[in-house]
Design an enzyme around this catalytic site. Sequence first.
Site, short mmCIF file in Angstrom:
data_model
loop_
_atom_site.label_atom_id
_atom_site.label_comp_id
_atom_site.label_asym_id
_atom_site.label_seq_id
_atom_site.Cartn_x
_atom_site.Cartn_y
_atom_site.Cartn_z
N LEU A 46 0.82 -1.21 0.00
CA LEU A 46 0.00 0.00 0.00
C LEU A 46 0.86 1.27 0.00
CD1 LEU A 46 -2.94 1.05 0.21
CD2 LEU A 46 -2.58 1.17 2.68
N ASP A 47 0.63 2.16 -0.98
CA ASP A 47 1.31 3.46 -1.09
C ASP A 47 2.83 3.33 -1.22
OD1 ASP A 47 -1.18 4.59 -0.79
OD2 ASP A 47 -0.98 4.88 1.36
N GLN A 48 3.31 2.16 -1.67
CA GLN A 48 4.74 1.93 -1.78
C GLN A 48 5.21 1.78 -3.22
OE1 GLN A 48 6.70 1.84 1.04
NE2 GLN A 48 4.87 2.25 2.23
#
Lengths: 286, 286, 286, 286
Positions: free
Chosen positions: C229-231
């Site tokens: 997530l969000d990486q």
Amino acid sequence: MVPPDTATLLIHCPDQPGLVHDVTGFLFSHGGNLMDLQQHIDPLENVFFMRVEWSLENFTLDKSEIEPRFALLGKRHQMTWKLSFQSQRARVALFISKESHCLYDLLSRHESGELPVEIPLIISNHDTLRSAAERFGIPFHHFPITKENKAAQERAQLELLKENRVDTIVLARYMQIISEQMIGDYPNDIINIHHSFLPAFVGAKPYHQAYERGVKIIGATSHYVTASLDQGPIIHQDVMRVSHEDSVADLVRLGKDLEKTVLAKAVWWHVMNKVLVYHNKTVVFS
Amino acid sequence: MVPPDTATLLIHCPDQPGLVHDVTGFLFSHGGNLMDLQQHIDPLENVFFMRVEWSLENFTLDKSEIEPRFALLGKRHQMTWKLSFQSQRARVALFISKESHCLYDLLSRHESGELPVEIPLIISNHDTLRSAAERFGIPFHHFPITKENKAAQERAQLELLKENRVDTIVLARYMQIISEQMIGDYPNDIINIHHSFLPAFVGAKPYHQAYERGVKIIGATSHYVTASLDQGPIIHQDVMRVSHEDSVADLVRLGKDLEKTVLAKAVWWHVMNKVLVYHNKTVVFS
Amino acid sequence: MVPPDTATLLIHCPDQPGLVHDVTGFLFSHGGNLMDLQQHIDPLENVFFMRVEWSLENFTLDKSEIEPRFALLGKRHQMTWKLSFQSQRARVALFISKESHCLYDLLSRHESGELPVEIPLIISNHDTLRSAAERFGIPFHHFPITKENKAAQERAQLELLKENRVDTIVLARYMQIISEQMIGDYPNDIINIHHSFLPAFVGAKPYHQAYERGVKIIGATSHYVTASLDQGPIIHQDVMRVSHEDSVADLVRLGKDLEKTVLAKAVWWHVMNKVLVYHNKTVVFS
Amino acid sequence: MVPPDTATLLIHCPDQPGLVHDVTGFLFSHGGNLMDLQQHIDPLENVFFMRVEWSLENFTLDKSEIEPRFALLGKRHQMTWKLSFQSQRARVALFISKESHCLYDLLSRHESGELPVEIPLIISNHDTLRSAAERFGIPFHHFPITKENKAAQERAQLELLKENRVDTIVLARYMQIISEQMIGDYPNDIINIHHSFLPAFVGAKPYHQAYERGVKIIGATSHYVTASLDQGPIIHQDVMRVSHEDSVADLVRLGKDLEKTVLAKAVWWHVMNKVLVYHNKTVVFS
């Protein structure tokens, strides 16, 4: 739950000791609780500027009484001042031509409630964006402009504006020069977006001018319209880095993002009663 | 001609009606002419913040009388407040290591008069920049730090700071962690520059971290030092666009421009008494 | 007059001498005139990256022949490469929830021709923006998501995407986590906008996190979606200055301008075949 | 360990197919490994621009042979080109007046090794900054300028520049107009910093002009000096937001940060052989 209404005073006058104390005294004595107070002094001109917003929740004066009561204080200090209420939304007319980016940007901010205004009508010198306007449910009026009919068309526009009780005109890439008549009827209430970093590149085709000069940054400027083209008080500006890679077409495309955000922010400050004009400059209590 | 001295009050307290009126009343009653007034209300915490600066030219209270007199008003409103005078310059110690860019930047601002402070001494854990410091006529003190001598060296540093009546410590790329003792002695008076856009990339080698993550923008953050590493109240931040072309060495080189300008601006706001700390955040009356 | 079609190659491979010479030799030998060539070498990884775009006007190979012919050269240098034609527009599905700003922004860029893509459908987990989508003539599909039906709904979405030959998914403030199945089907073809300056403030409510930390700048980040997530690889970021005056609601309002412009630019670069992903980072030949 | 030397070619010529292929072929055939290649085509003027940098580590031509050999290829394509070697540092003369910020900034970059140049001398029309210059060990030459002696002083300056084999002149807030003679001797090798966002506010006192116009953003511009004042090819620009709060003195103070960083970056690009001038514009291969 609707938040309680607020009132805002925008003031300027010759500077002297005690002004803040006097204004806050007036509000305090009637139970007004300050929500925002900003003041600024121009030491060269010796002018005092102030914006104060207060809650009407426990205010003991009726809305209709504020103006006559404050007038006494205002007169004593030779104040130029303007009272407004948050609940009383600006009535904005959008003037457009063929470019849609500023139009859609303002309409979508309006629809989502971000921009708290009424938009009773859209005026254009071309029919191109009629369906765009109507899709958002805003009446669209087509006023084709020629050299011959320009004066008559403007009179008709003014009539329409008055019928609709418009108080603010936003030129959202309207590619016509506004007459002095209309400027006189809406002093400091006509907001334009110019697609350059003013005062660089006034007039026509600013992106072409920027390309020719080889600047490394382009800009957009929102300002109040005055009788001098692109010379009115600047409300907001923003810029963007470009390079030798960018053609004129690239500048036109990239610049649209500046134009729409700069114009939207200027309109927002204006309708939130945060802008004060003095000597062809603005004080923006942002 | 020396301009007349000014006084500044930084205030915070529980919000309630009439605070601005009371403070300006105090100043007005003693002939103080406001030069700048800014206030802010945190509606979540219900806290009132204010900065007011006034001319002492015709002020009828002696400088030494202001503090005891204002204390009465302050107590009534449960104010936390700080009085300062423009003529009373901050006495700043610079802590440095091996990098010269922030050092030279601050020293040249000091020499030109742009940064109105006294710099009685420079402290470094390396001898590298001794000649740089001495070239500007500032005494340079070398405190080599090892795991073993750290506590003793810090005590010696503190003594030196007190001898020199230092009130503000600027960590201009000082690569050592400050002890809780020193932080306790200089609460909200130690300013650090961290070479990242906090809270991204805390701790060591932030440019390496930024490179690894592939960010498109790098930053620098100036903050007050607290016991939690890189977690103190942020005073100022700025950023710069980078690209895949930039190696870690490029980021290090480019970032220096951010570090020095961000730190210099934070120091300027601090010594101009424009920064107020509350709950690990700052109110910067810029 | 339609401008002649162009072809683009995005290439990466182990670096070695002569790569540019070989690729340009291939194009030159078939009459290709270069319109844009950019290359980049990652000296740490020893990887060569290249984007080359050439006119097909006088190119002697048929479009269908380019791929098999270039494959020989590509194999020789262990290249990973991708061929695309400007005339072959990306087919983009927009995933949305309740916020309209990114949606309207993309739809208006699409309508004006600024964003050269097909948008065969819009998918949402809420019915809120149906009329907004339909006003622009784009089919709107409502897939309410619950914990129980999530897997089934995603399968139905995937089927719909394939029916519509979608090749690019844009999460225009879609507030659902994408399954690994969908990510696997669209590797580096799902673009998200996260409303913070990543890696700061991952996860939920980034503006609340930013407010809590007291940052002086907020940001938005567009990245490819990966299983973390969000990486995922960052395509574009931008930031905006804020102050202690700004409430969470202000950050939310102001941040929308960042979100929509950052997302639009990332989508533009993606569909113009200017983005290459390598080791969780992007090379953006902007 | 000293990294191996590199060579750089800056080229422009009429565009035609095969140029990149030909140049890379020349380098490849002599064992040159490309480190950086950038090209740009101006489609309006039909001009090809290219910068290529390669390692000399395994290059089979001697440094002295490159120029005559490449000349054949250059002539065939009507190229204007310039060869340079990284090991051969630019010899820069700094021209200053009374303001120290750009001077200290460049000297500290020079001392730290960030700016890889020789600075054999500093020339000033005032004696004010002699000690600043000498503190950094650079010979300082005072040339007071009057209307009467200007021509003679410039001749003496030119002689001094030649004695010191100066190839680049940096006007670091030198407040004198450069003669056409000197411009002719150093074509596109004199770099100036102007304290405005050109083309806005040419000539004297740009911050006063900016204040008068009420702009919301100020800027600085670094450009090559030509015979037309403030009209030369722009190398770099940057800007900074200001407000009605800022007096002229504030603009002057704030603008210094722009001036020094903009000038330093322009000088860096120039001495790294990244700037190409064409038709009063620059191509900056940044």
